[in-house]
Design a protein around this motif. Structure first.
Motif, PDB file in Angstrom:
ATOM      1  N   ALA A  36       0.816  -1.217   0.000  1.00  0.00           N
ATOM      2  CA  ALA A  36       0.000   0.000   0.000  1.00  0.00           C
ATOM      3  C   ALA A  36       0.848   1.265   0.000  1.00  0.00           C
ATOM      4  N   TRP A  37       2.067   1.163   0.473  1.00  0.00           N
ATOM      5  CA  TRP A  37       2.940   2.337   0.564  1.00  0.00           C
ATOM      6  C   TRP A  37       3.352   2.893  -0.795  1.00  0.00           C
ATOM      7  N   VAL A  38       3.154   2.141  -1.892  1.00  0.00           N
ATOM      8  CA  VAL A  38       3.591   2.637  -3.200  1.00  0.00           C
ATOM      9  C   VAL A  38       2.844   3.891  -3.618  1.00  0.00           C
ATOM     10  N   ASP A  39       1.673   4.146  -3.031  1.00  0.00           N
ATOM     11  CA  ASP A  39       0.930   5.362  -3.358  1.00  0.00           C
ATOM     12  C   ASP A  39       1.586   6.615  -2.792  1.00  0.00           C
ATOM     13  N   THR A  40       2.429   6.464  -1.797  1.00  0.00           N
ATOM     14  CA  THR A  40       3.027   7.618  -1.137  1.00  0.00           C
ATOM     15  C   THR A  40       4.437   7.926  -1.632  1.00  0.00           C
ATOM     16  N   ILE A  41       4.955   7.096  -2.529  1.00  0.00           N
ATOM     17  CA  ILE A  41       6.329   7.248  -3.004  1.00  0.00           C
ATOM     18  C   ILE A  41       6.306   7.304  -4.526  1.00  0.00           C
ATOM     19  N   PRO A  42       7.080   8.213  -5.128  1.00  0.00           N
ATOM     20  CA  PRO A  42       7.114   8.278  -6.594  1.00  0.00           C
ATOM     21  C   PRO A  42       7.588   6.950  -7.204  1.00  0.00           C
ATOM     22  N   MET A  43       7.033   6.587  -8.347  1.00  0.00           N
ATOM     23  CA  MET A  43       7.377   5.315  -8.975  1.00  0.00           C
ATOM     24  C   MET A  43       8.858   5.183  -9.314  1.00  0.00           C
ATOM     25  N   PRO A  44       9.564   6.240  -9.710  1.00  0.00           N
ATOM     26  CA  PRO A  44      11.000   6.064  -9.934  1.00  0.00           C
ATOM     27  C   PRO A  44      11.744   5.612  -8.672  1.00  0.00           C
TER      28      PRO A  44
END
Length: 120
Positions: A36-44
């Motif tokens: 779920a944390w991927v929404d809070t961190i830029p994809m690069p």
């Protein structure tokens, strides 16, 4: 100690290789159910974490296997300890108290680092 290193390092490398390939190749939508944390961190940054995990997994296995720069196994294990400290921080910052897996990975990485001293 060599057998113990290969068992622990092999399991840790397999986990991080799998995790790294997922982070490096999947879209945010496909990662979200697991992380779920991927929404809070830029994809690069997510992709970079995946690349670091893949390189670290190779660093646990290839140097001791080839006998070239064996100290890199210890460096890879230490890198995974730092990675999990950061992961715990991110989870806690987001209010997610489910950090048991991260703490287990942190301990396993520390044990792997200790076992990697046989290659020095």
């Amino acid at each position: 100690m060599h057998v113990a290193y290969w068992i622990v390092a092999g399991l840790l490398a397999a986990f991080y290789l799998y995790s790294g390939v997922l982070k490096a190749s999947r879209s945010r939508e496909r990662l979200r159910p697991m992380m779920a944390w991927v929404d809070t961190i830029p994809m690069p940054v997510v992709r970079a974490i995946g690349a670091v995990e893949i390189i670290g997994a190779l660093g646990l296995v290839l140097p001791p296997l080839t006998g070239v720069a064996s100290w890199l196994a210890l460096a890879a294990a230490a890198g995974f300890v730092l990675l999990q400290l950061g992961a715990v921080r991110v989870h806690l910052r987001l209010g997610d108290r489910q950090v048991a897996l991260n703490l287990v990975l942190l301990v396993v990485a520390a044990v792997t680092g200790w076992l990697a001293t046989i290659w020095l």
